[in-house]
Design an enzyme around this catalytic site. Sequence first.
Site, mmCIF file in Angstrom:
data_model
loop_
_atom_site.group_PDB
_atom_site.id
_atom_site.type_symbol
_atom_site.label_atom_id
_atom_site.label_comp_id
_atom_site.label_asym_id
_atom_site.label_seq_id
_atom_site.Cartn_x
_atom_site.Cartn_y
_atom_site.Cartn_z
ATOM 1 N N CYS A 228 52.455 104.702 50.974
ATOM 2 C CA CYS A 228 53.272 104.822 49.779
ATOM 3 C C CYS A 228 52.388 105.376 48.685
ATOM 4 O O CYS A 228 51.215 105.672 48.917
ATOM 5 C CB CYS A 228 53.904 103.486 49.398
ATOM 6 N N ARG B 261 48.249 101.981 53.312
ATOM 7 C CA ARG B 261 48.852 100.700 53.665
ATOM 8 C C ARG B 261 49.169 100.547 55.156
ATOM 9 O O ARG B 261 50.330 100.408 55.559
ATOM 10 C CB ARG B 261 50.087 100.445 52.805
ATOM 11 N N ASP C 180 48.031 94.015 41.043
ATOM 12 C CA ASP C 180 49.381 94.231 40.510
ATOM 13 C C ASP C 180 49.446 94.142 38.982
ATOM 14 O O ASP C 180 50.503 94.379 38.391
ATOM 15 C CB ASP C 180 50.365 93.228 41.140
ATOM 16 N N LYS D 103 58.954 87.660 43.205
ATOM 17 C CA LYS D 103 59.423 88.591 44.256
ATOM 18 C C LYS D 103 58.530 88.487 45.488
ATOM 19 O O LYS D 103 59.009 88.397 46.614
ATOM 20 C CB LYS D 103 59.392 90.025 43.716
ATOM 21 N N ASN D 104 57.217 88.486 45.274
ATOM 22 C CA ASN D 104 56.299 88.534 46.410
ATOM 23 C C ASN D 104 56.198 87.207 47.158
ATOM 24 O O ASN D 104 55.679 87.169 48.274
ATOM 25 C CB ASN D 104 54.906 88.989 45.963
ATOM 26 N N ARG E 113 62.820 97.184 40.759
ATOM 27 C CA ARG E 113 62.545 96.527 42.045
ATOM 28 C C ARG E 113 61.825 95.200 41.818
ATOM 29 O O ARG E 113 61.850 94.336 42.688
ATOM 30 C CB ARG E 113 61.605 97.399 42.902
HETATM 31 C C1 UD1 Z 1 50.957 92.469 48.801
HETATM 32 C C2 UD1 Z 1 51.920 92.542 47.639
HETATM 33 C C3 UD1 Z 1 51.500 93.657 46.671
HETATM 34 C C4 UD1 Z 1 50.058 93.447 46.235
HETATM 35 C C5 UD1 Z 1 49.137 93.307 47.441
HETATM 36 C C6 UD1 Z 1 47.703 92.957 47.083
HETATM 37 C C7 UD1 Z 1 54.014 91.817 48.603
HETATM 38 C C8 UD1 Z 1 55.391 92.159 49.056
HETATM 39 N N1 UD1 Z 1 53.253 92.812 48.152
HETATM 40 O O1 UD1 Z 1 51.051 93.706 49.497
HETATM 41 O O2 UD1 Z 1 52.362 93.605 45.535
HETATM 42 O O3 UD1 Z 1 49.633 94.559 45.478
HETATM 43 O O4 UD1 Z 1 49.622 92.254 48.312
HETATM 44 O O5 UD1 Z 1 47.649 91.797 46.343
HETATM 45 O O6 UD1 Z 1 53.634 90.660 48.608
HETATM 46 N N2 UD1 Z 1 45.349 96.576 54.761
HETATM 47 C C9 UD1 Z 1 44.833 97.104 55.933
HETATM 48 N N3 UD1 Z 1 45.442 96.756 57.110
HETATM 49 C C10 UD1 Z 1 46.507 95.894 57.166
HETATM 50 C C11 UD1 Z 1 47.001 95.370 55.961
HETATM 51 C C12 UD1 Z 1 46.395 95.726 54.772
HETATM 52 O O7 UD1 Z 1 43.890 97.862 55.929
HETATM 53 O O8 UD1 Z 1 46.996 95.619 58.262
HETATM 54 C C13 UD1 Z 1 44.721 96.976 53.464
HETATM 55 C C14 UD1 Z 1 45.716 97.743 52.574
HETATM 56 O O9 UD1 Z 1 45.751 99.114 52.890
HETATM 57 C C15 UD1 Z 1 45.150 97.471 51.188
HETATM 58 C C16 UD1 Z 1 44.586 96.053 51.312
HETATM 59 O O10 UD1 Z 1 44.442 95.801 52.717
HETATM 60 O O11 UD1 Z 1 44.117 98.371 50.895
HETATM 61 C C17 UD1 Z 1 45.466 94.987 50.686
HETATM 62 O O12 UD1 Z 1 46.741 95.024 51.273
HETATM 63 P P1 UD1 Z 1 47.629 93.707 51.477
HETATM 64 O O13 UD1 Z 1 46.913 92.531 50.905
HETATM 65 O O14 UD1 Z 1 48.051 93.641 52.894
HETATM 66 O O15 UD1 Z 1 48.883 94.047 50.584
HETATM 67 P P2 UD1 Z 1 50.406 93.863 50.950
HETATM 68 O O16 UD1 Z 1 50.609 92.591 51.694
HETATM 69 O O17 UD1 Z 1 50.946 95.122 51.526
#
Ligand code: UD1
Length: 420
Positions: free
Chosen positions: A119, A124, A308, A23-24, A400
């Site tokens: 969420c 996030r 995850d 999915k990711n 999902r």
């Molecule tokens: C993706 C995955 C999710 C997984 C996560 C971490 C998808 C669709 N989802 O989510 O299943 O749990 O990676 O492996 O691929 N952060 C910031 N600022 C930003 C972006 C992120 O502070 O602009 C922080 C987030 O709050 C979090 C951390 O970075 O604490 C990791 O987030 P991120 O790696 O971005 O996760 P996602 O891409 O949302």
Amino acid sequence: MAKYIISGASSSFGGKVKISGSKNAALPIMAASMLTDEDTILDNVPCLSDTETMLKIIRTTGGIAERDNNNSVHISLSKPKQKKKPDYELYSKLRGSVLIMSPLLAKFGHVKLPLPGGCKIGARPINLHLKGFSAMGAKIKQGHGYVEVTCKDELKGSKIYLDFPSVGATENIMIAATLANGTTIIENAAGEPEIVDLAHFLCEMGADISGAGTDTVVIKGVSRLHKTNHSIIPDRIEAGTFLICSAATGGEIKLEGAEPNHIKPLLAKLGEMGCDYEISDESITLRPNGRPKAVDVKTMPHPGFPTDLQAQIMSLLTVAEGNGMIVETIFENRFSHIPELCRMGAKIKTEGNAAFIEGVQRLSGTCVKATDLRAGAALTVAAIKASGTSEVHDIEHIERGYENFVNKLRSLGVVIDIKD
Ligand code: UD1
């Protein structure tokens, strides 16, 4: 919302299961497909509510996005049809909707989206995504819950240091940078297997990307991308969830179509817990040896232990021999499964981002609620192991991310029904 009814503690768990597409990995690749006007075909796209929502979102932007058969989709975008106010309801169903920003910005110089918001698992934010776009020359405007990103001229290659190796930010910046003028260097980039799959896909479309999978990704902008036909990598989190089910129940499992290199941190932990495993081509066989031994786990960006799988391995630790500890370092609020596991008889204490788990001989079946996708998967694992009947409520979260979950579990000997 619907629920699973699971008769636990069956002694017959085991067998073979085919792992679905990730999915990711599918979500960013579906978004990146919008970079070309030509018809791109993606295979091994899991049939899930999240991938269906992504197809809908692409259609609302003017793209063509259809599922041809179960696991194949085709996507293209030639003319944008951006609404003044994109539909909040639709975008908020899926955090991954934020990945739609980069192809629209790269191709048409403008995108407006509802801010994704927090969420259950944490705040996030998307500040790192926006930091990247801004470094490439885009102007960011935020207000009334929306974010608007505009670049009158073409995006310019830039050096971008990510304060945290965010998966989504790395993906969004990589996609935007493929059509930028000049070279973009992402430092402290995320290196998850999904990022490598995205880079392979973009290169198949004609992009020039190196370093994906390391902490420095270099993207040399090209003027045009073309169609391709790409098959999505297997889902390492689905694979990991089934391995954990096997370790919890003691039943041997063979995963077909899984990529062992993507689940090294989990295999290492299962080895420490006393399980044997065998890897051949694209299959993994896990042979548990009685009650697993407790271990400590700390979630980390790849190649560390994935957040995850944190909830699922916690379910396993609840029935392990001895005391284990889990430290969650990626998301600030990813322990919502703990009170539910405790309702099943687990002994868990928390302090900040650490959970201390004292293994018990047996969990007892009861009604529990899935608060998010992976928490729901963890509760399903616990219900399969627990004595008696359990109800796992709000399974829409689980569905999902797990394709054909109930049928796959049934084929492994789990007695499970769905009720509305
Ligand atoms: C993706 C995955 C999710 C997984 C996560 C971490 C998808 C669709 N989802 O989510 O299943 O749990 O990676 O492996 O691929 N952060 C910031 N600022 C930003 C972006 C992120 O502070 O602009 C922080 C987030 O709050 C979090 C951390 O970075 O604490 C990791 O987030 P991120 O790696 O971005 O996760 P996602 O891409 O949302």
